[in-house]
Design a protein around this motif. Structure first.
Motif, PDB file in Angstrom:
ATOM      1  N   UNK A 131      -7.801 -26.321 -50.577  1.00 48.12           N
ATOM      2  CA  UNK A 131      -6.525 -26.291 -51.288  1.00 48.12           C
ATOM      3  C   UNK A 131      -6.753 -26.060 -52.775  1.00 48.12           C
ATOM      4  N   UNK A 132      -7.734 -26.742 -53.356  1.00 48.37           N
ATOM      5  CA  UNK A 132      -8.064 -26.555 -54.773  1.00 48.37           C
ATOM      6  C   UNK A 132      -8.516 -25.130 -55.060  1.00 48.37           C
ATOM      7  N   UNK A 133      -9.182 -24.521 -54.102  1.00 55.20           N
ATOM      8  CA  UNK A 133      -9.675 -23.143 -54.269  1.00 55.20           C
ATOM      9  C   UNK A 133      -8.588 -22.100 -53.996  1.00 55.20           C
ATOM     10  N   UNK A 134      -7.404 -22.554 -53.627  1.00 60.67           N
ATOM     11  CA  UNK A 134      -6.314 -21.624 -53.360  1.00 60.67           C
ATOM     12  C   UNK A 134      -6.320 -21.043 -51.964  1.00 60.67           C
ATOM     13  N   UNK A 135      -7.100 -21.598 -51.081  1.00 63.68           N
ATOM     14  CA  UNK A 135      -7.176 -21.139 -49.688  1.00 63.68           C
ATOM     15  C   UNK A 135      -6.174 -21.935 -48.852  1.00 63.68           C
ATOM     16  N   UNK A 136      -4.898 -21.673 -49.123  1.00 63.88           N
ATOM     17  CA  UNK A 136      -3.823 -22.467 -48.527  1.00 63.88           C
ATOM     18  C   UNK A 136      -3.772 -22.371 -47.008  1.00 63.88           C
ATOM     19  N   UNK A 137      -3.923 -21.180 -46.470  1.00 61.02           N
ATOM     20  CA  UNK A 137      -3.819 -21.015 -45.015  1.00 61.02           C
ATOM     21  C   UNK A 137      -4.936 -21.772 -44.298  1.00 61.02           C
ATOM     22  N   UNK A 138      -6.143 -21.720 -44.843  1.00 59.19           N
ATOM     23  CA  UNK A 138      -7.267 -22.440 -44.237  1.00 59.19           C
ATOM     24  C   UNK A 138      -7.055 -23.951 -44.347  1.00 59.19           C
ATOM     25  N   UNK A 139      -6.595 -24.403 -45.513  1.00 53.55           N
ATOM     26  CA  UNK A 139      -6.329 -25.836 -45.695  1.00 53.55           C
ATOM     27  C   UNK A 139      -5.246 -26.291 -44.732  1.00 53.55           C
ATOM     28  N   UNK A 191      -5.938 -32.234 -38.403  1.00 55.78           N
ATOM     29  CA  UNK A 191      -6.046 -33.675 -38.668  1.00 55.78           C
ATOM     30  C   UNK A 191      -4.807 -34.397 -38.159  1.00 55.78           C
ATOM     31  N   UNK A 192      -3.642 -33.843 -38.411  1.00 57.69           N
ATOM     32  CA  UNK A 192      -2.406 -34.476 -37.940  1.00 57.69           C
ATOM     33  C   UNK A 192      -2.341 -34.478 -36.421  1.00 57.69           C
ATOM     34  N   UNK A 193      -2.738 -33.375 -35.810  1.00 60.32           N
ATOM     35  CA  UNK A 193      -2.701 -33.279 -34.357  1.00 60.32           C
ATOM     36  C   UNK A 193      -3.639 -34.305 -33.720  1.00 60.32           C
ATOM     37  N   UNK A 194      -4.853 -34.415 -34.269  1.00 64.32           N
ATOM     38  CA  UNK A 194      -5.822 -35.351 -33.727  1.00 64.32           C
ATOM     39  C   UNK A 194      -5.350 -36.787 -33.923  1.00 64.32           C
ATOM     40  N   UNK A 195      -4.829 -37.077 -35.080  1.00 63.80           N
ATOM     41  CA  UNK A 195      -4.400 -38.437 -35.377  1.00 63.80           C
ATOM     42  C   UNK A 195      -3.189 -38.846 -34.563  1.00 63.80           C
ATOM     43  N   UNK A 196      -2.364 -37.893 -34.175  1.00 64.29           N
ATOM     44  CA  UNK A 196      -1.189 -38.245 -33.376  1.00 64.29           C
ATOM     45  C   UNK A 196      -1.586 -38.674 -31.965  1.00 64.29           C
ATOM     46  N   UNK A 197      -2.786 -38.301 -31.533  1.00 65.68           N
ATOM     47  CA  UNK A 197      -3.277 -38.684 -30.208  1.00 65.68           C
ATOM     48  C   UNK A 197      -3.816 -40.111 -30.235  1.00 65.68           C
ATOM     49  N   UNK A 198      -4.452 -40.495 -31.330  1.00 69.07           N
ATOM     50  CA  UNK A 198      -5.078 -41.814 -31.448  1.00 69.07           C
ATOM     51  C   UNK A 198      -4.161 -42.778 -32.192  1.00 69.07           C
ATOM     52  N   UNK A 215      -1.468 -35.851 -45.404  1.00 68.97           N
ATOM     53  CA  UNK A 215      -1.606 -34.543 -44.761  1.00 68.97           C
ATOM     54  C   UNK A 215      -0.242 -33.897 -44.544  1.00 68.97           C
ATOM     55  N   UNK A 216       0.715 -34.685 -44.103  1.00 70.06           N
ATOM     56  CA  UNK A 216       2.071 -34.139 -43.926  1.00 70.06           C
ATOM     57  C   UNK A 216       2.638 -33.659 -45.248  1.00 70.06           C
ATOM     58  N   UNK A 217       2.439 -34.451 -46.303  1.00 71.15           N
ATOM     59  CA  UNK A 217       2.904 -34.051 -47.627  1.00 71.15           C
ATOM     60  C   UNK A 217       2.260 -32.738 -48.054  1.00 71.15           C
ATOM     61  N   UNK A 218       0.931 -32.637 -47.886  1.00 73.15           N
ATOM     62  CA  UNK A 218       0.214 -31.420 -48.276  1.00 73.15           C
ATOM     63  C   UNK A 218       0.687 -30.220 -47.467  1.00 73.15           C
ATOM     64  N   UNK A 219       0.919 -30.409 -46.167  1.00 70.26           N
ATOM     65  CA  UNK A 219       1.417 -29.307 -45.339  1.00 70.26           C
ATOM     66  C   UNK A 219       2.741 -28.790 -45.877  1.00 70.26           C
ATOM     67  N   UNK A 220       3.640 -29.699 -46.181  1.00 69.54           N
ATOM     68  CA  UNK A 220       4.941 -29.293 -46.705  1.00 69.54           C
ATOM     69  C   UNK A 220       4.818 -28.651 -48.078  1.00 69.54           C
ATOM     70  N   UNK A 221       3.930 -29.180 -48.913  1.00 65.88           N
ATOM     71  CA  UNK A 221       3.720 -28.607 -50.240  1.00 65.88           C
ATOM     72  C   UNK A 221       3.175 -27.186 -50.146  1.00 65.88           C
TER      73      UNK A 221
END
Length: 116
Positions: free
Chosen positions: A54-62, A69-76, A89-95
């Motif tokens: 994200x800091x490097x501007x690689x938004x799609x990869x981030x 991370x959200x998908x995995x955490x929703x399982x556990x 993570x949700x905040x960053x996704x929306x941002x």
């Protein structure tokens, strides 16, 4: 574990993910994240890598790493620290989505101005 199978090695995965991000190989990132997201040990490092991308501007990869991370955490069942990471993570996704949307609108405006 069958012979020839190896556990993923973050010392190799991390530079691979950064290189894939540089080359916009998002499908490769998606496959790696999907393959390792079940292992809780990789979670903090994937989160760090997402932050760096994200800091490097690689938004799609981030976005892919935060989403994995959200998908995995929703399982556990998350503990308190994991809950903070989920919210962040949700905040960053929306941002990221908002930044991309604003950039697209600006490009659309520029194109329409140039066409006149």
């Amino acid at each position: 574990m069958p012979e020839g199978d190896h556990h993923p090695n973050m010392r190799r995965i991390e530079p691979f993910l950064f290189r894939c991000a540089e080359l916009d190989k998002l499908d490769a990132i998606r496959r790696v994240v999907g393959a390792i997201m079940d292992n809780l040990l990789y979670s903090p490092k994937l989160f760090e890598i997402a932050e760096e991308l994200l800091e490097r501007g690689r938004h799609a990869a981030a976005l892919l790493l935060y989403g994995g991370e959200l998908k995995r955490r929703s399982i556990n069942i998350p503990n308190v620290w994991q809950s903070v990471n989920i919210a962040y993570s949700r905040f960053k996704l929306e941002a990221i989505k908002t930044v991309i949307l604003v950039q697209l609108r600006f490009l659309k405006f520029l194109l329409s101005a140039l066409m006149k």
